[in-house]
Design a protein around this motif. Structure first.
Motif, PDB file in Angstrom:
ATOM      1  N   SER A 227       0.833  -1.199   0.000  1.00  0.00           N
ATOM      2  CA  SER A 227       0.000   0.000   0.000  1.00  0.00           C
ATOM      3  C   SER A 227       0.865   1.246   0.000  1.00  0.00           C
ATOM      4  O   SER A 227       1.864   1.332   0.718  1.00  0.00           O
ATOM      5  N   CYS A 229       0.407   5.087   0.938  1.00  0.00           N
ATOM      6  CA  CYS A 229      -0.564   5.851   1.718  1.00  0.00           C
ATOM      7  C   CYS A 229       0.092   7.108   2.271  1.00  0.00           C
ATOM      8  O   CYS A 229       1.320   7.261   2.209  1.00  0.00           O
ATOM      9  N   ASP A 233      -4.209   7.625   4.872  1.00  0.00           N
ATOM     10  CA  ASP A 233      -5.089   7.686   3.709  1.00  0.00           C
ATOM     11  C   ASP A 233      -4.557   6.738   2.631  1.00  0.00           C
ATOM     12  O   ASP A 233      -3.495   6.985   2.066  1.00  0.00           O
ATOM     13  N   GLU A 234      -5.280   5.652   2.389  1.00  0.00           N
ATOM     14  CA  GLU A 234      -4.859   4.670   1.381  1.00  0.00           C
ATOM     15  C   GLU A 234      -5.026   5.266  -0.004  1.00  0.00           C
ATOM     16  O   GLU A 234      -6.110   5.695  -0.378  1.00  0.00           O
ATOM     17  N   THR A 237      -3.086   0.524  -3.666  1.00  0.00           N
ATOM     18  CA  THR A 237      -2.752  -0.756  -3.031  1.00  0.00           C
ATOM     19  C   THR A 237      -2.866  -1.883  -4.035  1.00  0.00           C
ATOM     20  O   THR A 237      -3.880  -2.009  -4.725  1.00  0.00           O
ATOM     21  N   LEU A 262      -8.886  -4.981   0.552  1.00  0.00           N
ATOM     22  CA  LEU A 262      -8.694  -3.539   0.396  1.00  0.00           C
ATOM     23  C   LEU A 262      -9.503  -2.777   1.444  1.00  0.00           C
ATOM     24  O   LEU A 262      -9.007  -1.809   2.045  1.00  0.00           O
ATOM     25  N   THR A 265      -7.665  -3.128   4.613  1.00  0.00           N
ATOM     26  CA  THR A 265      -6.453  -2.315   4.610  1.00  0.00           C
ATOM     27  C   THR A 265      -6.749  -0.884   5.005  1.00  0.00           C
ATOM     28  O   THR A 265      -6.021  -0.275   5.799  1.00  0.00           O
ATOM     29  N   GLN A 266      -7.835  -0.310   4.473  1.00  0.00           N
ATOM     30  CA  GLN A 266      -8.173   1.064   4.834  1.00  0.00           C
ATOM     31  C   GLN A 266      -8.549   1.174   6.314  1.00  0.00           C
ATOM     32  O   GLN A 266      -8.170   2.137   6.979  1.00  0.00           O
ATOM     33  N   LEU A 269      -5.291   1.161   8.241  1.00  0.00           N
ATOM     34  CA  LEU A 269      -4.586   2.436   8.123  1.00  0.00           C
ATOM     35  C   LEU A 269      -5.310   3.550   8.870  1.00  0.00           C
ATOM     36  O   LEU A 269      -4.682   4.506   9.329  1.00  0.00           O
ATOM     37  N   SER A 275       2.404   6.096   6.532  1.00  0.00           N
ATOM     38  CA  SER A 275       2.636   6.849   5.305  1.00  0.00           C
ATOM     39  C   SER A 275       3.621   6.134   4.396  1.00  0.00           C
ATOM     40  O   SER A 275       4.442   5.334   4.855  1.00  0.00           O
ATOM     41  N   ARG A 323      -3.723   8.064  -6.828  1.00  0.00           N
ATOM     42  CA  ARG A 323      -4.943   7.256  -6.945  1.00  0.00           C
ATOM     43  C   ARG A 323      -5.269   6.914  -8.405  1.00  0.00           C
ATOM     44  O   ARG A 323      -5.872   5.879  -8.681  1.00  0.00           O
ATOM     45  N   ARG A 326      -4.745   3.355  -9.920  1.00  0.00           N
ATOM     46  CA  ARG A 326      -5.444   2.159  -9.428  1.00  0.00           C
ATOM     47  C   ARG A 326      -5.926   1.271 -10.575  1.00  0.00           C
ATOM     48  O   ARG A 326      -5.869   0.037 -10.477  1.00  0.00           O
TER      49      ARG A 326
END
Length: 351
Positions: A227, A229, A233-234, A237, A262, A265-266, A269, A275, A323, A326
């Motif tokens: 990830s 981040c 803040d993701e 990933t 996913l 994961t958020q 985090l 980070s 982002r 993705r």
């Protein structure tokens, strides 16, 4: 964004360093100079980077002064650590490096501390999220170890123990009475993680018992999240399967879509606001550990997560820029790790 970029890359002898160095060198339209550091004077990265310094261990009192001296000499744009034992001291002293004009690509020290200590990490995750975790107990004596094993169903169920803080499978062992010791001896390579309860008791019989995390053994499919981040803040990933591993390092895997992981994961985090590059290990959908540093990627030429982390630290890209990648993840892409060699005389590469 300048045409030239100078990076100090630490732990340049770690398993993923050679590929990372090659991929950074192949970034188009930018001249990247890489200065490598490592505790080992023959670290493989020494022969792949532009210049090299041998440094003390990351937990040594001499480490930060040595790194500051290198930064003063080299004047890099970025310091990019690869070792678990280096990220926390570098984060604690980040302002010293920034005062010299160098960005340090690390999380905040408090988040790193929580992520690196598996017991503290499990506590934070269990208190703040609904993410699945293995059953676990922190023990500090023979009696507590035995009690934790009993509570986890041993000997009917296998258990795992490990130090709360460690890396690369150091100190990790599995106790499973069903494992055939003769077969382990005669058929398996001598790097097995299996041990029996009697061996554990003999090892610590006349020595202080260490603090250990005793956990249920979780079998099933292993997958890791890589990830990118920023303060929890993701941004980007990717997930890969871990189909084979040696010495605690992935050697075979594939990029896969895992929307349920996913989401997890958020949540993780959110609880531990890390980070830049973060690696999370899941087995059978349960979070096993977090590595608050760069790990093995399945690389793509159209975007390089480690380089994006560097650009993020330098404010060369925005969160939204990151982002936007993705949809470019190449699901189905596979990786196989292999061993290679370099040849040198007195540190000068020959082949």
């Amino acid at each position: 964004m300048t045409d030239n970029l100078k990076i100090i890359l630490t732990a340049c002898g770690c398993p993923g360093a050679s590929t990372l160095i090659r991929m950074l060198k192949e970034v188009p339209d930018r001249d990247i100079t890489i200065i490598g550091t490592d505790t080992d004077e023959e670290a493989v990265g020494r022969f792949l980077v532009d210049d090299f310094y041998q440094v003390p261990h990351g937990q040594s009192d001499e480490y930060i002064p040595a790194m500051l001296s290198i930064v003063e000499t080299e004047e890099p744009d970025v310091l990019f650590p690869e070792s678990t034992f280096e990220v926390h001291p570098l984060a604690e002293h980040r302002e010293k490096f920034e005062s010299l004009g160098t960005e340090v690509v690390v999380s905040d020290p408090e988040a790193i501390q929580t992520a690196n200590n598996k017991f503290e990490m499990y506590q934070a995750i269990s208190e703040q999220t609904d993410v699945d975790l293995p059953e676990y107990s922190l023990v500090q004596s023979h009696e507590e170890f035995r009690a934790a094993a009993d509570e986890l169903g041993y000997p009917d169920e296998p258990i795992v123990f490990k130090p709360p803080v460690g890396k690369g499978s150091r100190g990790v062992r599995i106790i499973d009475p069903e494992v055939d010791r003769r077969e382990l001896l005669l058929e398996e390579k001598p790097n097995s993680l299996y041990i029996d309860m009697e061996e554990v008791e003999q090892i610590f019989a006349d020595k202080p018992f260490p603090e250990l995390l005793v956990m249920e053994y979780v079998g099933g499919e292993e997958e890791t999240a890589d990830s990118l981040c920023l303060r929890g803040d993701e941004l980007l990933t990717s997930f890969k399967t871990v189909e084979d591993a040696r010495w605690g390092v992935i050697v075979r895997g594939e990029l896969v879509e895992r929307p349920e992981l996913l989401t997890m994961t958020q949540k993780i985090l959110d609880a531990i606001p890390l980070s830049y590059c973060v690696n999370l290990q899941f087995i059978d959908g349960k979070l096993i550990e977090i590595n608050p540093r760069v790990s093995t990627f399945i690389y793509q030429r159209d975007f390089l997560q480690a380089y994006l982390a560097i650009q993020l630290a330098l404010d060369e890209v925005s969160n939204e820029d990151v982002r936007s990648y993705r949809d470019d993840i190449d699901y189905g892409r596979r990786m196989v790790r292999y061993m290679d060699q370099v040849f040198h005389t007195d540190g000068n590469r020959l082949l």
